[in-house]
Design an enzyme around this catalytic site. Structure first.
Site, PDB file in Angstrom:
ATOM      1  N   ASP A 193      -9.901  -5.545  -1.385  1.00 51.62           N
ATOM      2  CA  ASP A 193      -8.929  -5.004  -0.433  1.00 51.62           C
ATOM      3  C   ASP A 193      -9.651  -4.248   0.677  1.00 51.62           C
ATOM      4  O   ASP A 193     -10.350  -3.277   0.395  1.00 51.62           O
ATOM      5  CB  ASP A 193      -7.985  -4.062  -1.205  1.00 51.62           C
ATOM      6  N   GLY A 194      -9.480  -4.719   1.900  1.00 47.88           N
ATOM      7  CA  GLY A 194     -10.016  -4.004   3.055  1.00 47.88           C
ATOM      8  C   GLY A 194     -10.921  -4.871   3.910  1.00 47.88           C
ATOM      9  O   GLY A 194     -11.945  -5.357   3.429  1.00 47.88           O
ATOM     10  N   SER A 220      -4.439  -7.163   8.435  1.00 42.80           N
ATOM     11  CA  SER A 220      -4.514  -7.487   9.865  1.00 42.80           C
ATOM     12  C   SER A 220      -4.762  -8.979  10.112  1.00 42.80           C
ATOM     13  O   SER A 220      -4.229  -9.545  11.064  1.00 42.80           O
ATOM     14  CB  SER A 220      -5.644  -6.680  10.518  1.00 42.80           C
ATOM     15  N   GLY A 224      -6.845   4.272   3.102  1.00 38.62           N
ATOM     16  CA  GLY A 224      -6.087   5.181   3.962  1.00 38.62           C
ATOM     17  C   GLY A 224      -5.541   4.534   5.224  1.00 38.62           C
ATOM     18  O   GLY A 224      -4.452   4.849   5.652  1.00 38.62           O
ATOM     19  N   PHE A 225      -6.327   3.602   5.798  1.00 41.21           N
ATOM     20  CA  PHE A 225      -5.883   3.008   7.054  1.00 41.21           C
ATOM     21  C   PHE A 225      -6.221   1.528   7.112  1.00 41.21           C
ATOM     22  O   PHE A 225      -7.237   1.111   6.560  1.00 41.21           O
ATOM     23  CB  PHE A 225      -6.526   3.716   8.251  1.00 41.21           C
ATOM     24  N   GLY A 226      -5.397   0.752   7.804  1.00 42.89           N
ATOM     25  CA  GLY A 226      -5.675  -0.666   8.014  1.00 42.89           C
ATOM     26  C   GLY A 226      -6.637  -0.848   9.168  1.00 42.89           C
ATOM     27  O   GLY A 226      -6.958   0.105   9.884  1.00 42.89           O
ATOM     28  N   GLY A 227      -7.124  -2.061   9.320  1.00 45.48           N
ATOM     29  CA  GLY A 227      -7.926  -2.409  10.486  1.00 45.48           C
ATOM     30  C   GLY A 227      -9.375  -1.950  10.467  1.00 45.48           C
ATOM     31  O   GLY A 227     -10.058  -2.032  11.482  1.00 45.48           O
ATOM     32  N   ASP A 278       0.836  -1.201   0.000  1.00 45.66           N
ATOM     33  CA  ASP A 278       0.000   0.000   0.000  1.00 45.66           C
ATOM     34  C   ASP A 278       0.869   1.249   0.000  1.00 45.66           C
ATOM     35  O   ASP A 278       1.533   1.553   0.994  1.00 45.66           O
ATOM     36  CB  ASP A 278      -0.924   0.002   1.224  1.00 45.66           C
TER      37      ASP A 278
END
Ligand code: ZN
Length: 202
Positions: free
Chosen positions: A155-156, A178, A122-125, A15
């Site tokens: 993805d995500g 994660s 923009g962000f994981g988790g 990423d």
């Protein structure tokens, strides 16, 4: 393609965030160049950046296997796909959760992968947005009927539960962050995810 029970991922998904297209900053081309030297797995570079028309080509030239750009950021996505392929990479196109697929069906004819974002980039988790599976179903139908020729990637928020829904919707490539890196045994987690996806896709 690796079989079920394989503890190795098929690709390493990277990423790349520029703190402009998304409000987060991760890594860029120099780190990708180092990663290319450190692994023999194909690199799947997901560019969450502004002006991919200018920057994406460097990742293809460096040796990334697949270079994915965002349709929301690309100015001339058809030309960009041609350049990526000419540099020896697969060309990938990504859509954010709120971006519809229909306006881009002709553009997608020039691409090898479609990356459906199942969280806001923009962000994981983050947790999985199931509504985006309609886009995966549409893409799957177009691939199965010969209108598109691409890998459907998601993805995500992919984990043991959501991977089954995604596989049932026709996704054939799953990005897990994660669920793998946060597991006690990441290799075992890859094998378990692979098994669940294969079972759900049957
Ligand atoms: Zn990604």
């Amino acid at each position: 393609m690796a079989g079920t029970g394989d503890t190795r991922a098929d690709w390493v998904h990277v990423d790349v965030m520029d703190n402009h297209f998304v409000p987060n900053l991760t890594l860029g081309l120099p780190v990708v160049q180092s990663l290319l030297k450190a692994t023999d797995l194909p690199l799947d570079c997901h560019l969450m950046i502004e002006d991919p028309d200018h920057w994406a080509i460097g990742y293809a030239e460096a040796g990334a296997y697949n270079v994915t750009v965002h349709i929301e950021a690309a100015k001339d996505p058809v030309k960009l796909a041609k350049h990526l392929r000419a540099a020896g990479a697969k060309a990938g196109l990504s859509v954010k959760p709120g971006t519809p697929l229909e306006p881009y069906l002709d553009v997608l004819k020039h691409y090898d992968t479609l990356l459906v974002m199942s969280v806001e980039p923009g962000f994981g988790g983050q947790s999985f947005i199931a509504d985006v599976l309609d886009k995966a179903r549409t893409a799957r139908r177009l691939v199965d009927t010969g209108h598109l020729k691409l890998v459907v990637e998601i993805d995500g928020g992919i984990n043991a539960e959501t991977i089954e829904q995604a596989a049932e919707a026709g996704v054939d490539c799953f990005v897990a962050g994660s669920a793998v890196y946060g597991a006690d045994d990441p290799a075992k987690a890859v094998a378990a995810l692979r098994e669940r996806a294969a079972r759900a896709a049957r």
